[in-house]
Scaffold this motif. Structure first.
Motif, PDB file in Angstrom:
ATOM      1  N   VAL A 330       0.822  -1.203   0.000  1.00 26.39           N
ATOM      2  CA  VAL A 330       0.000   0.000   0.000  1.00 26.39           C
ATOM      3  C   VAL A 330       0.863   1.263   0.000  1.00 26.39           C
ATOM      4  CG1 VAL A 330      -0.227   0.199   2.529  1.00 26.39           C
ATOM      5  CG2 VAL A 330      -2.041   1.054   1.044  1.00 26.39           C
ATOM      6  N   LEU A 331       2.059   1.155   0.590  1.00 26.30           N
ATOM      7  CA  LEU A 331       2.915   2.337   0.663  1.00 26.30           C
ATOM      8  C   LEU A 331       3.711   2.575  -0.625  1.00 26.30           C
ATOM      9  CD1 LEU A 331       4.135   2.039   4.356  1.00 26.30           C
ATOM     10  CD2 LEU A 331       2.276   3.401   3.419  1.00 26.30           C
ATOM     11  N   ASN A 332       3.519   1.690  -1.604  1.00 34.68           N
ATOM     12  CA  ASN A 332       4.108   1.944  -2.915  1.00 34.68           C
ATOM     13  C   ASN A 332       3.279   2.949  -3.708  1.00 34.68           C
ATOM     14  OD1 ASN A 332       6.096   0.093  -2.351  1.00 34.68           O
ATOM     15  ND2 ASN A 332       5.062  -1.604  -3.392  1.00 34.68           N
ATOM     16  N   VAL A 333       2.128   3.302  -3.137  1.00 34.83           N
ATOM     17  CA  VAL A 333       1.214   4.249  -3.787  1.00 34.83           C
ATOM     18  C   VAL A 333       1.252   5.565  -3.021  1.00 34.83           C
ATOM     19  CG1 VAL A 333      -1.184   4.679  -4.462  1.00 34.83           C
ATOM     20  CG2 VAL A 333      -0.273   2.351  -4.485  1.00 34.83           C
ATOM     21  N   LEU A 334       1.410   6.656  -3.734  1.00 36.43           N
ATOM     22  CA  LEU A 334       1.390   7.969  -3.117  1.00 36.43           C
ATOM     23  C   LEU A 334      -0.051   8.324  -2.752  1.00 36.43           C
ATOM     24  CD1 LEU A 334       2.874  10.616  -2.377  1.00 36.43           C
ATOM     25  CD2 LEU A 334       2.406  11.416  -4.705  1.00 36.43           C
ATOM     26  N   ASP A 335      -0.276   8.608  -1.483  1.00 39.13           N
ATOM     27  CA  ASP A 335      -1.613   8.972  -1.009  1.00 39.13           C
ATOM     28  C   ASP A 335      -2.652   7.940  -1.448  1.00 39.13           C
ATOM     29  OD1 ASP A 335      -3.747  10.395   0.094  1.00 39.13           O
ATOM     30  OD2 ASP A 335      -3.960  11.699  -1.650  1.00 39.13           O
ATOM     31  N   PRO A 336      -2.577   6.718  -0.920  1.00 42.90           N
ATOM     32  CA  PRO A 336      -3.471   5.642  -1.377  1.00 42.90           C
ATOM     33  C   PRO A 336      -4.958   5.929  -1.193  1.00 42.90           C
ATOM     34  CG  PRO A 336      -2.260   5.000   0.599  1.00 42.90           C
ATOM     35  CD  PRO A 336      -1.638   6.252   0.110  1.00 42.90           C
ATOM     36  N   ALA A 337      -5.306   6.824  -0.273  1.00 44.56           N
ATOM     37  CA  ALA A 337      -6.728   7.147  -0.067  1.00 44.56           C
ATOM     38  C   ALA A 337      -7.194   8.273  -0.973  1.00 44.56           C
ATOM     39  CB  ALA A 337      -6.973   7.531   1.385  1.00 44.56           C
ATOM     40  N   GLY A 338      -6.271   8.890  -1.678  1.00 46.58           N
ATOM     41  CA  GLY A 338      -6.603  10.035  -2.522  1.00 46.58           C
ATOM     42  C   GLY A 338      -7.600   9.693  -3.611  1.00 46.58           C
ATOM     43  N   GLY A 339      -8.604  10.539  -3.753  1.00 50.44           N
ATOM     44  CA  GLY A 339      -9.601  10.335  -4.800  1.00 50.44           C
ATOM     45  C   GLY A 339     -10.819   9.564  -4.344  1.00 50.44           C
ATOM     46  N   SER A 340     -10.760   8.954  -3.151  1.00 50.70           N
ATOM     47  CA  SER A 340     -11.937   8.274  -2.620  1.00 50.70           C
ATOM     48  C   SER A 340     -13.017   9.306  -2.352  1.00 50.70           C
ATOM     49  CB  SER A 340     -11.581   7.545  -1.311  1.00 50.70           C
ATOM     50  OG  SER A 340     -12.728   7.234  -0.561  1.00 50.70           O
ATOM     51  N   TYR A 341     -14.191   9.108  -2.922  1.00 55.44           N
ATOM     52  CA  TYR A 341     -15.259  10.101  -2.760  1.00 55.44           C
ATOM     53  C   TYR A 341     -15.566  10.316  -1.284  1.00 55.44           C
ATOM     54  CZ  TYR A 341     -15.994   8.705  -7.656  1.00 55.44           C
ATOM     55  OH  TYR A 341     -15.819   8.399  -8.980  1.00 55.44           O
ATOM     56  N   PHE A 342     -15.658   9.224  -0.548  1.00 52.86           N
ATOM     57  CA  PHE A 342     -15.996   9.301   0.874  1.00 52.86           C
ATOM     58  C   PHE A 342     -14.888   9.996   1.660  1.00 52.86           C
ATOM     59  CE2 PHE A 342     -16.074   6.573   4.967  1.00 52.86           C
ATOM     60  CZ  PHE A 342     -16.716   7.574   5.678  1.00 52.86           C
ATOM     61  N   ILE A 343     -13.643   9.535   1.506  1.00 53.44           N
ATOM     62  CA  ILE A 343     -12.556  10.070   2.322  1.00 53.44           C
ATOM     63  C   ILE A 343     -12.238  11.514   1.949  1.00 53.44           C
ATOM     64  CG2 ILE A 343     -10.109   9.820   2.901  1.00 53.44           C
ATOM     65  CD1 ILE A 343     -10.474   6.825   2.793  1.00 53.44           C
ATOM     66  N   GLU A 344     -12.293  11.842   0.688  1.00 56.27           N
ATOM     67  CA  GLU A 344     -12.050  13.238   0.292  1.00 56.27           C
ATOM     68  C   GLU A 344     -13.121  14.156   0.880  1.00 56.27           C
ATOM     69  OE1 GLU A 344      -9.439  14.296  -0.818  1.00 56.27           O
ATOM     70  OE2 GLU A 344      -8.497  12.871  -2.194  1.00 56.27           O
ATOM     71  N   SER A 345     -14.375  13.685   0.874  1.00 54.23           N
ATOM     72  CA  SER A 345     -15.463  14.477   1.437  1.00 54.23           C
ATOM     73  C   SER A 345     -15.280  14.644   2.942  1.00 54.23           C
ATOM     74  CB  SER A 345     -16.805  13.806   1.141  1.00 54.23           C
ATOM     75  OG  SER A 345     -17.870  14.542   1.685  1.00 54.23           O
ATOM     76  N   LEU A 346     -14.934  13.549   3.627  1.00 50.95           N
ATOM     77  CA  LEU A 346     -14.731  13.598   5.071  1.00 50.95           C
ATOM     78  C   LEU A 346     -13.520  14.454   5.429  1.00 50.95           C
ATOM     79  CD1 LEU A 346     -15.774  12.573   7.777  1.00 50.95           C
ATOM     80  CD2 LEU A 346     -14.377  10.515   7.487  1.00 50.95           C
ATOM     81  N   THR A 347     -12.463  14.370   4.636  1.00 55.23           N
ATOM     82  CA  THR A 347     -11.282  15.213   4.842  1.00 55.23           C
ATOM     83  C   THR A 347     -11.665  16.681   4.796  1.00 55.23           C
ATOM     84  OG1 THR A 347      -9.801  13.547   3.875  1.00 55.23           O
ATOM     85  CG2 THR A 347      -8.993  15.812   3.955  1.00 55.23           C
ATOM     86  N   ALA A 348     -12.456  17.055   3.780  1.00 53.36           N
ATOM     87  CA  ALA A 348     -12.891  18.447   3.631  1.00 53.36           C
ATOM     88  C   ALA A 348     -13.764  18.890   4.804  1.00 53.36           C
ATOM     89  CB  ALA A 348     -13.652  18.609   2.323  1.00 53.36           C
ATOM     90  N   ASP A 349     -14.620  17.999   5.289  1.00 49.25           N
ATOM     91  CA  ASP A 349     -15.466  18.323   6.445  1.00 49.25           C
ATOM     92  C   ASP A 349     -14.618  18.590   7.678  1.00 49.25           C
ATOM     93  OD1 ASP A 349     -17.848  18.077   5.039  1.00 49.25           O
ATOM     94  OD2 ASP A 349     -18.087  15.952   5.540  1.00 49.25           O
ATOM     95  N   TYR A 350     -13.601  17.766   7.879  1.00 49.00           N
ATOM     96  CA  TYR A 350     -12.719  17.961   9.030  1.00 49.00           C
ATOM     97  C   TYR A 350     -11.924  19.267   8.913  1.00 49.00           C
ATOM     98  CZ  TYR A 350     -13.435  13.224  10.914  1.00 49.00           C
ATOM     99  OH  TYR A 350     -13.955  12.089  11.485  1.00 49.00           O
ATOM    100  N   VAL A 351     -11.465  19.558   7.722  1.00 50.53           N
ATOM    101  CA  VAL A 351     -10.708  20.794   7.502  1.00 50.53           C
ATOM    102  C   VAL A 351     -11.567  22.004   7.862  1.00 50.53           C
ATOM    103  CG1 VAL A 351      -9.704  22.298   5.729  1.00 50.53           C
ATOM    104  CG2 VAL A 351      -9.144  19.853   5.759  1.00 50.53           C
ATOM    105  N   LYS A 352     -12.773  22.022   7.366  1.00 55.17           N
ATOM    106  CA  LYS A 352     -13.671  23.162   7.603  1.00 55.17           C
ATOM    107  C   LYS A 352     -13.977  23.327   9.088  1.00 55.17           C
ATOM    108  CE  LYS A 352     -18.197  25.002   6.265  1.00 55.17           C
ATOM    109  NZ  LYS A 352     -19.427  24.762   5.452  1.00 55.17           N
ATOM    110  N   ALA A 353     -14.343  22.222   9.743  1.00 59.41           N
ATOM    111  CA  ALA A 353     -14.723  22.295  11.156  1.00 59.41           C
ATOM    112  C   ALA A 353     -13.524  22.610  12.047  1.00 59.41           C
ATOM    113  CB  ALA A 353     -15.374  20.988  11.586  1.00 59.41           C
ATOM    114  N   ALA A 354     -12.372  22.001  11.766  1.00 63.85           N
ATOM    115  CA  ALA A 354     -11.183  22.219  12.596  1.00 63.85           C
ATOM    116  C   ALA A 354     -10.648  23.638  12.437  1.00 63.85           C
ATOM    117  CB  ALA A 354     -10.096  21.209  12.228  1.00 63.85           C
ATOM    118  N   TRP A 355     -10.689  24.155  11.221  1.00 65.59           N
ATOM    119  CA  TRP A 355     -10.216  25.528  11.001  1.00 65.59           C
ATOM    120  C   TRP A 355     -11.100  26.519  11.759  1.00 65.59           C
ATOM    121  CZ3 TRP A 355      -5.775  27.417   9.568  1.00 65.59           C
ATOM    122  CH2 TRP A 355      -5.683  28.768   9.239  1.00 65.59           C
ATOM    123  N   ALA A 356     -12.402  26.283  11.756  1.00 60.29           N
ATOM    124  CA  ALA A 356     -13.328  27.166  12.475  1.00 60.29           C
ATOM    125  C   ALA A 356     -13.044  27.129  13.977  1.00 60.29           C
ATOM    126  CB  ALA A 356     -14.776  26.757  12.198  1.00 60.29           C
TER     127      ALA A 356
END
Length: 564
Positions: A330-356
Motif C-alpha cells: 500500500v505504501l508503494n502508492v502515493l496517497d493511497p486514499a486520494g480520490g476516494s469520494y468518501f474520504i475526500e469528502s470527510l477530509t474536507a469536512d474535518y478541515v472546515k470544522a477544525a479551522w473554524a
C-alpha cells in the motif's frame, strides 16, 4: 449460448435510482435512517458519488489532493517500536532484538521501572548516534535527556529524532532533533474527537511559533503527534486533513508551508484489559489507517500494553507494521486514499470544522486562554463516548458485546497509560463489583427454545459484560412449573425470559409467590404493564438500548437491599 464476459457492460445507476431501491429495502423506515452523525458532528451519507464530491468541493478538490501529496514529509512510514525492560540489561537486550527485526526508530518512555543513571545514558548515547529516536520525557530536567551529554560534539549535527515533552526542551547543538511538538495525544486520551485534535494541533503550533525566530526555523524543529483510533476512515481523513490545515496555517502567517513530520501511535483509548487479543486487532486496524493516512512515524502498542507487554506481544506489534510495509504494497502508492469520494469528502469536512475551531481558539487569546473551554468541550465528548459504549450504540468487542465472562481481570497496571480515559473502564469496574458481590444470577426461560432463545442470548450477553454467566432453568412449559422452579431456585437474581405474550401471563403469577430474597426482572419493554408490575414487586426490565452499566449497578443495589 456462451457469453464473453469481456463484452458485458453494467449499466451505471444514478444516485436517485439507488435511493429508490434503498427506500424499498428499508420497508417503511425513512431514508434518513441511513445517515449517520459522527461524534464530530459530521453527517455521513450512505453513498458518495463523483458528482456529489465535485459539487461539494469544486476546484478545491484538486487543490486538496495536491496539497496532501505535496506536504508529505517522507515517502513511507517508519517503525517506532517502544523499548521496555525491567532492568538496564534487559532493556538493551530488547533494544538490540528490536533493531535486528526491523525497528527504524528507537522509542523510549522515560518512565522506566529502573533508575536512569549515567551508565545507562552513556551506553544509550552510542545508539542515538546511529539510529533515529523518539523520546517521551516529563520536562527538560528529565534524567533521560542526559543521554545527549554523552554524544561527541562532532557527531551532534547528524543525530536525528523527536522529543515529546510536557514542557519546552532547549537542546543546543542538535539541529536535526525536533523538540517543538504539537502533542495532541493527552487530549485524545481525555476523549477529544478528530476535529478538536486537529484544531488543537494548530493552536499548539501557533503558540510555539510566536517565540520562534522565523517560520523556517520553527518548521525545522516542529512535528505533530497524533493517536490513531479504531474509526478507520475517520482517522485516515484526520491525518490527511492536517496537511491541508497546515498549508492554511502557513498561509495565515504569510509564508509557504514546509512539510512537517506526522508522528503517530496506535490509540489505547479503545483497549480493554479483558479479551486482550481483541486489542491486537484494534492496533492492526489503527496501524493500517495511520499508514494509509500518511503518518511518517508510527508506534504500534502491544495488545497487553495496559498491564505489561511481553517479548512475544511486542514482536507481534512490530510485525503488524512490517506486514503493512513489506507485504501490503500500500505504501508503494502515493496517497493511497486520494480520490476516494468518501474520504475526500470527510477530509474536507474535518478541515472546515477544525479551522473554524482553531480560529475560535485564537480569537479567545490562544490555547492558554481557551484551556478551560476546550477541557469542558472534550469532557462533553468523552461523556458522549461513554454513553454510546454503555448503551451499545458503539461496540467495544469483547467488552460491551460478545464479552467472554470467564476472562479474568488482571491487577497489574502500566503507569504509562493509567490516566487514559479508556472506554472499557466502566465495564472493568463492573466486573470487579460483581465479583465482590458473589451474586447468583439466573434466567427463568419459558416456552419453546426457538421462541425464547434470541431473548435469552441477549440477557446472557448483557450479564457476560459483567463477567457473569447466568444459570438457566431450561425450557419450562407451564406457569406452575415456572412457579415451582422459582420457589426453589438457588439465586439472588432471576430474569424472566419469554415471548411478550408469555411474559404478560408469567409476571403477575410469579410475583404473587415470589421468594422475598430474589430480585426479579423481566426481559423486554412493557410500557403498559410496567407500573402495575413494579408496584407488585417486579424490580425492573432488561432490554436493548438500555444503559448496561446503570442497569447492572441497579441490580447489585437491589440485591443488597433484599439481603438486609
Amino acid at each position: 449460448m456462451s457469453t464473453n464476459m469481456k463484452e458485458i457492460e453494467f449499466q451505471t445507476a444514478s444516485y436517485e435510482q439507488w435511493e429508490e431501491q434503498a427506500i424499498k429495502a428499508l420497508k417503511g423506515k425513512p431514508f434518513e435512517s441511513l445517515f449517520t452523525k459522527t461524534i464530530e458532528g459530521v453527517t455521513l451519507e450512505p453513498l458518495y458519488t463523483q458528482e456529489m464530491l465535485v459539487e461539494k468541493l469544486g476546484d478545491q478538490l484538486e487543490k486538496q489532493v495536491a496539497t496532501i501529496r505535496a506536504l508529505s514529509a517522507t515517502n513511507g512510514v517508519q517503525i517506532a517500536q517502544q523499548i521496555t525492560g525491567d532492568s538496564p540489561d534487559q532493556f538493551f537486550s530488547n533494544l538490540d532484538e528490536s533493531l535486528s527485526r526491523g525497528n527504524n526508530i528507537i522509542t523510549i518512555d522515560s518512565r522506566l521501572p529502573f533508575t536512569v543513571d549515567g551508565q545507562f545514558t552513556a551506553k544509550l548515547s552510542d545508539y542515538l548516534t546511529e539510529y533515529s529516536f523518539k523520546l517521551m520525557v516529563e520536562n527538560e530536567n528529565d534524567p533521560l535527556l542526559k543521554v545527549f551529554n554523552g554524544i561527541e560534539e562532532n557527531k551532534r549535527d547528524s543525530v536525528e529524532g523527536f522529543i515529546i515533552s510536557k514542557g519546552a526542551v532547549n537542546l543546543k547543538g542538535y539541529s536535526k532533533v525536533r523538540t517543538l511538538g504539537a502533542n495532541t495525544i493527552p487530549y485524545h486520551n481525555d476523549g477529544a474527537n478528530a476535529v478538536q485534535e486537529l484544531a488543537l494541533a494548530l493552536a499548539l503550533a501557533a503558540k510555539q511559533l510566536k517565540t520562534a525566530d522565523s517560520y523556517e526555523a520553527f518548521a525545522s524543529k516542529f512535528f505533530v503527534n497524533f493517536a490513531i483510533d479504531t474509526q478507520f476512515f475517520a482517522e485516515i481523513a484526520k491525518l490527511r486533513a492536517f496537511k491541508v490545515l497546515w498549508k492554511a496555517f502557513a498561509a495565515g502567517v504569510g509564508v509557504q508551508a514546509i512539510a512537517v513530520p506526522i508522528v503517530a501511535e496506535t490509540s489505547v483509548r479503545s483497549f480493554s484489559k479483558v479479551d486482550v487479543y481483541v486489542n491486537l486487532l484494534r492496533a492492526g486496524n489503527e496501524a493500517f489507517a495511520g499508514a494509509i493516512g500518511g503518518a511518517d512515524v508510527l508506534t504500534v502498542h502491544p495488545h497487553d500494553v495496559l498491564t505489561k507487554p511481553t517479548a512475544t506481544s511486542t514482536r507481534i506489534a512490530q510485525n503488524a507494521l512490517l506486514v503493512i510495509n513489506e507485504e501490503s504494497h500500500v505504501l508503494n502508492v502515493l496517497d493511497p486514499a486520494g480520490g476516494s469520494y468518501f474520504i475526500e469528502s470527510l477530509t474536507a469536512d474535518y478541515v472546515k470544522a477544525a479551522w473554524a475551531l482553531f480560529l475560535e481558539i485564537e480569537e479567545a487569546g490562544g490555547i492558554e486562554a481557551y484551556k478551560e473551554t476546550i477541557s469542558t468541550q472534550i469532557e462533553e465528548v468523552y461523556k458522549q463516548r461513554i454513553t454510546e459504549v454503555e448503551t451499545r450504540k458503539h461496540s467495544l468487542i469483547g467488552t460491551n458485546i460478545y464479552a467472554n465472562p470467564v476472562d479474568e481481570l488482571p491487577i497489574e497496571e502500566n503507569p504509562q497509560f493509567s490516566d487514559v480515559k479508556r472506554l472499557a473502564i466502566p465495564f472493568e469496574n463492573l466486573r470487579k463489583e460483581f465479583a465482590a458481590a458473589n451474586a447468583k444470577i439466573a434466567m427463568l426461560t419459558f416456552g419453546e427454545l426457538k421462541n425464547f432463545k434470541p431473548r435469552a442470548d441477549f440477557v446472557a450477553g448483557f450479564f457476560n459484560t459483567a463477567g457473569i454467566s447466568p444459570e438457566q432453568s431450561g425450557a419450562l412449559d407451564t406457569i406452575d412449573a415456572a412457579k415451582a422452579w422459582l420457589a426453589q431456585a438457588d439465586a439472588d437474581y432471576v430474569c424472566i425470559v419469554a415471548t411478550d405474550d408469555d411474559t404478560k401471563e408469567l409476571v403477575p403469577a410469579l410475583l404473587a409467590d415470589k421468594p422475598s430474597h430474589i430480585v426479579l426482572d423481566a426481559a423486554g419493554k412493557f410500557k403498559e404493564e410496567a407500573d402495575a408490575w413494579l408496584s407488585k414487586g417486579l424490580n425492573g426490565f432488561i432490554f436493548a438500548g438500555q444503559n448496561i452499566i446503570e442497569k447492572l449497578r441497579a441490580v447489585t443495589a437491589s440485591m443488597k437491599e433484599v439481603q438486609r
